[in-house]
Design a protein around this motif. Sequence first.
Motif, mmCIF file in Angstrom:
data_model
loop_
_atom_site.group_PDB
_atom_site.id
_atom_site.type_symbol
_atom_site.label_atom_id
_atom_site.label_comp_id
_atom_site.label_asym_id
_atom_site.label_seq_id
_atom_site.Cartn_x
_atom_site.Cartn_y
_atom_site.Cartn_z
ATOM 1 N N ILE A 112 1.970 1.855 -3.441
ATOM 2 C CA ILE A 112 0.911 2.440 -4.269
ATOM 3 C C ILE A 112 0.802 3.937 -4.006
ATOM 4 O O ILE A 112 0.760 4.747 -4.926
ATOM 5 N N CYS A 127 0.832 -1.210 0.000
ATOM 6 C CA CYS A 127 0.000 0.000 0.000
ATOM 7 C C CYS A 127 0.863 1.257 0.000
ATOM 8 O O CYS A 127 0.527 2.246 -0.659
ATOM 9 N N LEU A 153 -0.483 6.564 -8.345
ATOM 10 C CA LEU A 153 -0.995 6.056 -9.614
ATOM 11 C C LEU A 153 -0.915 7.114 -10.703
ATOM 12 O O LEU A 153 -0.846 6.797 -11.878
ATOM 13 N N SER A 162 2.036 -2.117 -8.581
ATOM 14 C CA SER A 162 1.900 -2.300 -7.135
ATOM 15 C C SER A 162 0.480 -2.711 -6.775
ATOM 16 O O SER A 162 0.266 -3.571 -5.919
ATOM 17 N N TYR A 163 -0.496 -2.095 -7.423
ATOM 18 C CA TYR A 163 -1.894 -2.432 -7.168
ATOM 19 C C TYR A 163 -2.190 -3.873 -7.586
ATOM 20 O O TYR A 163 -2.876 -4.602 -6.864
#
Length: 100
Positions: A41, A38, A46, A56-57
């Motif tokens: 992210i 997290c 993004l 990463s997501y």
Amino acid sequence: MEWYVRVWQRYAEFSGRSRRMEYWMFTLIHSIIVLALCTGIVGFGLLKQPVIGATSYLLLAAYGLAVLVPSFAVTVRRLHDIDKTGWWILICLVPVIGGI
């Protein structure tokens, strides 16, 4: 780390028992991994780095799916260790009681 690996070795074994240390070390390491993903992210963002953020997501989603069965299995084994049936895990599906 030994306890975390032990849960993965007993991936879908719902019978037997798990010690407190096995359950809580799995939960701790799992939480650290999710927190790191997290942070990746949010840290990369993004919008700033779309490829890295999206990767990463996707890693977070893949890890979440991969850890679903082992986390249920270790929880059921832990319930067996405190002399409860594994079906007690379904109580989390009841909105009011599950949150408690």
